[in-house]
Design an enzyme around this catalytic site. Structure first.
Site, PDB file in Angstrom:
ATOM      1  CB  CYS A 125      -0.948  -0.002   1.196  1.00 15.18           C
ATOM      2  SG  CYS A 125      -1.968  -1.479   1.264  1.00 15.18           S
TER       3      CYS A 125
ATOM      4  CG  HIS B  33      -1.709   4.168   5.655  1.00 21.60           C
ATOM      5  ND1 HIS B  33      -1.603   4.169   4.279  1.00 21.60           N
ATOM      6  CD2 HIS B  33      -1.891   2.879   6.030  1.00 21.60           C
ATOM      7  CE1 HIS B  33      -1.708   2.923   3.836  1.00 21.60           C
ATOM      8  NE2 HIS B  33      -1.899   2.122   4.880  1.00 21.60           N
TER       9      HIS B  33
ATOM     10  CD  GLU C 176      -1.402   7.269   9.973  1.00 21.81           C
ATOM     11  OE1 GLU C 176      -0.998   8.115   9.152  1.00 21.81           O
ATOM     12  OE2 GLU C 176      -2.315   6.449   9.720  1.00 21.81           O
TER      13      GLU C 176
ATOM     14  CE  LYS D 239      -5.564   4.128   2.856  1.00 20.25           C
ATOM     15  NZ  LYS D 239      -4.724   5.305   3.103  1.00 20.25           N
TER      16      LYS D 239
ATOM     17  CG  HIS E 106      -6.371   0.872   1.567  1.00 19.32           C
ATOM     18  ND1 HIS E 106      -5.409   1.384   0.699  1.00 19.32           N
ATOM     19  CD2 HIS E 106      -5.676   0.322   2.586  1.00 19.32           C
ATOM     20  CE1 HIS E 106      -4.210   1.136   1.177  1.00 19.32           C
ATOM     21  NE2 HIS E 106      -4.343   0.498   2.321  1.00 19.32           N
TER      22      HIS E 106
ATOM     23  CG  PHE F 247       0.346  -5.941   4.182  1.00 13.41           C
ATOM     24  CD1 PHE F 247      -0.335  -5.362   5.236  1.00 13.41           C
ATOM     25  CD2 PHE F 247      -0.335  -6.857   3.388  1.00 13.41           C
ATOM     26  CE1 PHE F 247      -1.659  -5.675   5.496  1.00 13.41           C
ATOM     27  CE2 PHE F 247      -1.652  -7.180   3.646  1.00 13.41           C
ATOM     28  CZ  PHE F 247      -2.324  -6.597   4.694  1.00 13.41           C
TER      29      PHE F 247
END
Length: 390
Positions: A152, A283, A294, A313, A318, A377
């Site tokens: 991502c 994010h 985060e 998002k 996403h 990831f």
């Protein structure tokens, strides 16, 4: 040497073109998130690009149609760069998580059913390099043609690599961005990880359940600032930071130290202090682990006094490999137009995470410096900082 960003070209469920997306983001309009029906009968909210937007685009896959729409929006900038620098001095860096699934999945289904691969199917159709090669061919640019697949953070990483090509003198301009699509295979994979929400995602809420997948494309032209054009808005890529947690294949490092490292590096390169940042595009996936990590990282970097922040998002879904570029495009629009993208959630904070300063449609904006975070990831963390040149 500064690095200039063109106006972005983009398409996603929330709009075709930067103005449409920006308007929906500023007003918190989530109409692009619609039900996606899987083959096993489940429904998940997802950000699907309307078919009407893709009609009339002749490419043979949905992925290429989205890429073509976004790339055509920056054609004038790319052609100007080719005229100034030459075909060999313009490169491509594209980010994506997709490896030709629209062709490879049906081809493998045919093969395992005993019918063999379709006649025109080739191994190259499974290559992650297809998007970058497509963009290079579309504009006949002959510089380095690179693909970044860091989950991502892919398109954020592609922007970093493009900037590095310019800084190193290898290229004078680089087409940078990414594209990804919603596929049932990816959706069910995330569902198996218990990371997909059955409701519209709710980042940083105590009630968050996970992500909504989305699809789309976003591209910029990065170029060195040796040529001034009348239409330039003086928006620059000021700095970037990358780090690798190496903590877990899918989970982020819980204390947020990997994310912190990327943000600190970006601030140092940009030559700005944390209080100088006017807006952060988080994010913000809506998963329990990502959000708390985060929030801890932002709290630490900004010493408990973060600027207005939002996750977009819930508006776009996403978009995986395209997310970094798409969210940087919203930062670009905030710098150009002044209003901040709104944070859409239920307003129920999680008491286990430090509070953040969430932007709403009424938040006063007019930012000069924006940060965009992408945390993927494998602990692939990227933070980008852009700003208006004074």
């Amino acid at each position: 040497m500064g690095i200039s960003l063109s106006a972005p070209g983009l398409v996603c469920c929330a709009g075709n073109g930067r103005e449409a997306l920006y308007d929906n983001a500023v007003h918190g309009n989530q109409v692009g998130i619609i039900p996606f029906l899987t083959s096993d009968g489940r429904r998940f909210p997802a950000g699907i690009v309307p078919e009407g937007i893709l009609q009339g685009v002749s490419e043979d896959t949905r992925l290429f149609r989205m890429a073509r729409i976004a790339l055509e929006q920056i054609r004038i900038d790319v052609e100007d760069a080719v005229d100034i620098y030459g075909h060999e001095r313009v490169g491509v860096c594209a980010g994506t998580c997709d490896n030709g699934s629209e062709k490879s999945l049906p081809a493998h289904k045919a093969y395992f059913s005993g019918n063999g691969f379709p006649e025109k199917y080739e191994l190259k159709h499974q290559g992650a390099s297809q998007v970058a090669e497509f963009a290079a061919a579309l504009f006949d640019v002959r510089g380095p043609c690179l693909t970044v697949t860091t989950a991502c953070a892919s398109s954020a990483g592609a922007i970093v690599k493009g900037a590095q090509l310019i800084k190193s003198g290898i290229c004078d301009a680089v087409i940078c961005g990414g594209v990804d699509l919603v596929s049932e295979t990816v959706l069910l994979g995330f569902a198996a990880l218990e990371a997909v929400s059955d409701e519209v995602c709710n980042p940083f809420s105590m009630n968050r359940k996970g992500i909504n997948l989305g699809e789309g494309a976003a591209f910029f032209l990065l170029r060195k600032e040796d040529v001034k054009k009348e239409q330039d808005l003086n928006i620059e890529l000021l700095g970037w930071g990358e780090s690798s947690d190496a903590y877990h294949m899918t989970a982020p490092r819980p204390d947020g130290s990997g994310a912190q490292a990327a943000m600190w590096e970006a601030l140092e390169m940009a030559g700005v202090c944390a209080p100088d940042v006017d807006y952060i595009n988080l994010h913000g996936t809506g998963t329990p682990l990502n959000d708390i990590m985060e929030a801890l990282a932002v709290q630490a970097v900004f010493a408990g006094k973060p600027p207005p922040v939002s996750s977009t998002k819930p508006i776009t879904g996403h978009t995986l490999g395209a997310a970094g570029a798409l969210e940087l495009a919203l930062c670009w629009m905030a710098l150009a137009e002044g209003a901040l993208p709104a944070h859409c959630w239920d307003g129920r904070p999680d008491e286990e995470m430090p509070p953040l300063n969430f932007a709403s449609p009424s938040t006063v904006g007019n930012p000069k410096v924006c940060m965009s975070n992408s945390f993927a990831f494998g602990g692939c963390n990227t933070s980008l900082i852009i700003g208006r040149k004074c």
